[in-house]
Write an enzyme that holds these catalytic residues in place. Structure first.
Site, short mmCIF file in Angstrom:
data_model
loop_
_atom_site.label_atom_id
_atom_site.label_comp_id
_atom_site.label_asym_id
_atom_site.label_seq_id
_atom_site.Cartn_x
_atom_site.Cartn_y
_atom_site.Cartn_z
N CYS A 171 0.83 -1.21 0.00
CA CYS A 171 0.00 0.00 0.00
C CYS A 171 0.87 1.26 0.00
CB CYS A 171 -0.87 0.03 1.27
SG CYS A 171 -1.83 -1.45 1.49
N ARG B 220 1.83 1.69 -5.93
CA ARG B 220 2.09 0.81 -4.78
C ARG B 220 0.88 -0.07 -4.45
NH1 ARG B 220 6.46 2.06 -1.48
NH2 ARG B 220 5.36 1.04 0.21
N TRP C 120 -3.16 -2.16 -1.54
CA TRP C 120 -2.91 -3.46 -2.17
C TRP C 120 -3.42 -4.47 -1.16
CZ3 TRP C 120 1.43 -7.17 -1.38
CH2 TRP C 120 1.42 -8.18 -2.36
N ASN D 241 0.17 0.90 6.16
CA ASN D 241 0.84 0.03 5.19
C ASN D 241 1.59 -1.02 6.00
OD1 ASN D 241 2.16 -1.20 3.09
ND2 ASN D 241 3.81 0.31 3.02
N GLY D 242 1.31 -2.29 5.73
CA GLY D 242 2.00 -3.39 6.43
C GLY D 242 0.98 -4.48 6.76
N GLU E 282 13.97 -13.80 -16.86
CA GLU E 282 13.44 -12.42 -16.69
C GLU E 282 12.36 -12.14 -17.74
OE1 GLU E 282 13.16 -10.19 -14.68
OE2 GLU E 282 12.71 -8.39 -15.80
N LYS F 284 8.47 -10.94 -17.02
CA LYS F 284 7.92 -9.72 -17.64
C LYS F 284 6.62 -10.02 -18.35
CE LYS F 284 9.98 -7.62 -16.34
NZ LYS F 284 10.19 -7.15 -15.07
N GLU G 42 3.61 -11.21 -15.91
CA GLU G 42 3.09 -10.27 -14.92
C GLU G 42 2.26 -9.14 -15.55
OE1 GLU G 42 5.75 -7.79 -12.58
OE2 GLU G 42 7.28 -7.88 -14.11
N HIS H 92 14.21 -32.70 -21.06
CA HIS H 92 14.05 -33.39 -19.77
C HIS H 92 12.66 -33.18 -19.16
CE1 HIS H 92 18.23 -34.53 -19.76
NE2 HIS H 92 18.58 -33.28 -20.02
N LYS I 39 4.13 -2.33 -6.81
CA LYS I 39 5.51 -2.04 -7.18
C LYS I 39 6.50 -2.48 -6.12
CE LYS I 39 8.72 -0.31 -9.81
NZ LYS I 39 9.07 -1.01 -11.06
C1 AGP Z 1 9.34 -7.22 -11.50
O1 AGP Z 1 8.87 -6.69 -12.71
C2 AGP Z 1 8.32 -7.10 -10.39
N1 AGP Z 1 7.91 -5.75 -10.20
C3 AGP Z 1 8.84 -7.73 -9.10
O2 AGP Z 1 9.23 -9.05 -9.37
C4 AGP Z 1 10.01 -6.98 -8.44
O3 AGP Z 1 11.17 -7.14 -9.23
C5 AGP Z 1 10.27 -7.59 -7.06
O4 AGP Z 1 9.12 -7.40 -6.27
C6 AGP Z 1 11.49 -6.98 -6.36
O5 AGP Z 1 11.28 -5.61 -6.15
P1 AGP Z 1 12.55 -4.71 -5.69
O6 AGP Z 1 13.53 -4.74 -6.82
O7 AGP Z 1 11.97 -3.36 -5.43
O8 AGP Z 1 13.14 -5.34 -4.46
#
Ligand code: AGP
Length: 590
Positions: A2, A28, A73, A97-98, A462, A466, A469, A485, A585
């Site tokens: 959040c 966020r 969130w 937030n938490g 990676e 991408k 998500e 395999h 984020k």
């Molecule tokens: C990646 O596109 C995502 N947003 C997510 O996997 C992100 O990389 C991960 O949560 C780590 O975030 P950070 O780099 O802020 O620690």
């Protein structure tokens, strides 16, 4: 996670200030939003499920000098009006937030004493406790309340009897910002209003009394403490998406500049001599992070094995925290995190530091939690990254790690190699039509597999993150050698296998993988910087020939190409690439 924001102003309307802050903080979390304003007629709270924009009309009717806001969130309680923050009880209104890990026990206790709950959230127990404990001494009531909480919390609190905001910090980020209009609090620095010129960062356990003139800091024992004032460049979000339709595309187009700026900062701001000693004397190097940050470490392992005579391992932070690793005073931990606030990473690295390791943070966010754990910070200079999907920050992390890997060899040569890689990225971005065809095939596939060998395998992992998500297509990234395999069983005419071939020495093996897939009627796309591979496979695959690049530097180009593929796929499917469903984020809870 959040986002929380608050403003106590000497002039201007705090409701408008907080609403604009919520728009900047929405990356966020965007399940619901709300704000509380101290108006002449008392505190007014408005909150809605869905995006911040749903608040716009009602927020515009409010006016006052003090306000708090929240964009959510959801973790406990579904996204809805009733579960939106702020939560209100008696004279209090709070945003959180938490996660309150013992909220069930506290809620049962409060229910037994007659409290009535209006939401299904964990956060509401906080305001109910404040209401229960308050009898005129605000600081004492706040201290008693947080003394009951287990878990993590960054709080913004309004009380009818206090013409300001109370902020509390414990294992969730929040900063106090200062400027000519007054004092603000915010979950992170990039989302601060542009009139803020300095910040103070509370320590875990701090309680902060914020007025329009100042902020007073108290530790958990209610002793006054001093928190340094740091200069800050705020307003990083004010450019919006510019000429681009989404932040993601804008930020992909900032990848080349990120390489350059990260290189400049490395030689300007980092104690290169001390960091070189850390690397030279390391008995091993552990790189750790989550998601894309972990994936950057996966690629960087090749950098270290290529030029650095130190054993290097890469660990997912949420696993590392609970797995025994042998740590000595010479173990070097590279903590990779765009936000610097990811709880899994911060907690894992804190434990390794406790065990005696040397910690270097590789992060895009100065003053973040990871920088306070680390012995040293290597800045990634990507600027504010608003899109939830990491793009330019990944490229900046690669650049920083590439330089660290070359400290004991030829770091200045490494710098010029990186700058040339930046030129290759710019060349790719000028001519990226090859992404359209592959994106079109991705969008019509039931599953998309990314595979490669060596450093291309790291990029495949990676690329898979991408795509999934932001497009919500099932995807996996794995070593091309593993195809036979098991994964081959999944291949059919609805699946797409994207093979990344940028290492000449492994090209032939990857070409074989293409044949194995097509022999099972699977669709194949190839992203390669090698003319030979492109020529050989153009009859059996959708081939995108990207600019030529030396294998170890190829991730700078192939990863950006695959970011574009993911972006174009998501947009073609009508997804919001900047705010994908269910994600946020910065994940500041475990
Ligand atoms: C990646 O596109 C995502 N947003 C997510 O996997 C992100 O990389 C991960 O949560 C780590 O975030 P950070 O780099 O802020 O620690």
């Amino acid at each position: 996670m959040c986002g929380i924001i608050g403003a106590a102003l000497r002039r201007g309307n705090a409701a408008a200030e907080v609403y604009e802050g919520l728009e900047r903080l929405e990356y966020r979390g965007y399940d619901s939003a709300g704000l509380s304003v101290r108006t002449d007629g008392g505190t007014v709270t408005v909150k809605r499920g869905g995006r911040v924009a749903n608040l716009k009309e009602s927020a515009a009717e409010l006016c006052g000098g003090v306000a708090i806001g929240h964009t959510r969130w959801a973790t406990h309680g579904e996204p809805s009006d009733r579960n939106a923050h702020p939560h209100v009880a008696g004279k209090f209104s709070i945003v959180h937030n938490g996660i309150i890990e013992n909220y069930r026990e506290l809620k049962d206790e409060l229910l037994q004493s007659g409290a009535e709950f209006a939401s299904d959230t964990d956060s509401e127990v906080i305001v109910r406790l404040l209401d229960k404990y308050y009898s005129g001494d605000l600081l004492a009531a706040v201290a008693k309340t947080v003394g009951r909480l287990k878990g993590s919390y960054a709080l913004g609190i309004l009380c009818e009897d206090f013409d300001g905001i109370v902020a509390v910090k414990y294992k969730s980020p929040v900063v106090a910002g200062f400027g000519e209009k007054g004092v603000t609090l915010c979950s992170d620095i990039p989302a601060l209003p542009e009139w803020v010129t300095s910040v103070s960062v509370p320590e875990d356990g701090d309680i902060v009394l914020i007025s329009a003139q100042s902020a007073s800091f108290y530790d958990g024992g209610l002793q006054s403490v001093n928190r340094v004032r740091l200069p800050v460049f705020a307003g990083q979000f004010n450019g919006g998406t510019g000429d681009y339709p989404h932040y993601m595309l804008k930020e992909i187009h900032e990848t080349a500049a990120t390489v350059r700026d990260t290189c400049d900062a490395f030689f300007r701001n980092v104690d290169v001599k001390r960091l070189t000693e850390y690397v030279r004397n390391a008995d091993r190097i552990i790189m750790t992070g989550c998601g894309t940050a972990y994936n950057a470490g996966l690629a960087a392992r090749r950098f270290f094995s290529d030029k650095c005579r130190v054993f290097c391992q890469v660990e997912i932070a949420s696993e590392l925290r609970y797995s025994p690793v042998h740590i000595t005073g010479s173990t070097l931990v590279l903590a990779i995190s765009q936000s610097g606030e990811t709880a899994d990473t911060v907690e894992a690295v804190s434990a390794l530091k406790e065990a005696g390791a040397r910690v270097v943070a590789v992060t895009n966010c100065g003053y973040s939690a990871i920088t306070r754990v680390a012995h040293m910070v290597v800045p990634v200079c990507a600027g504010a990254e608003v899109c939830v999907a990491a793009t330019k920050s990944y490229i900046g992390q690669l650049a920083a790690l590439y330089l660290i890997s070359r400290l004991t060899a030829d770091v200045f040569t490494a710098r010029s190699e990186l700058l040339s890689a930046g030129e290759k990225i710019a060349e790719l971005l000028k001519d990226n039509g090859g992404a359209d065809k592959i994106a079109e095939i991705c969008a019509e596939s039931s599953a998309v597999f990314f595979l490669g060998r060596g450093i291309d395998y790291a990029v495949a992992v990676e690329a898979s993150l991408k795509l999934k998500e932001i497009s919500y297509i099932f995807s996996d990234g794995y070593p091309a050698g593993e195809l036979k395999h098991g994964t081959l069983a999944l291949i059919d005419d609805n699946t797409l296998s994207v093979i990344i071939i940028c290492d000449e020495s492994l090209s032939e093996k990857c070409e074989n993988a293409a044949c194995q897939v097509t022999s099972r009627k699977g669709k194949v796309a190839v992203i390669t910087c090698l003319d030979g591979a492109a020529d050989k496979l153009q009859d059996v695959a959708a081939v995108w020939k990207i600019p030529e690049c030396e294998a170890n530097l190829s991730p700078f180009v192939s990863a950006v190409a695959l970011q574009l593929v993911a972006y174009k796929t998501a947009v073609s499917l009508g997804r919001d690439p900047d705010k994908p469903r269910n994600l946020a984020k910065s994940v500041t809870v475990e």
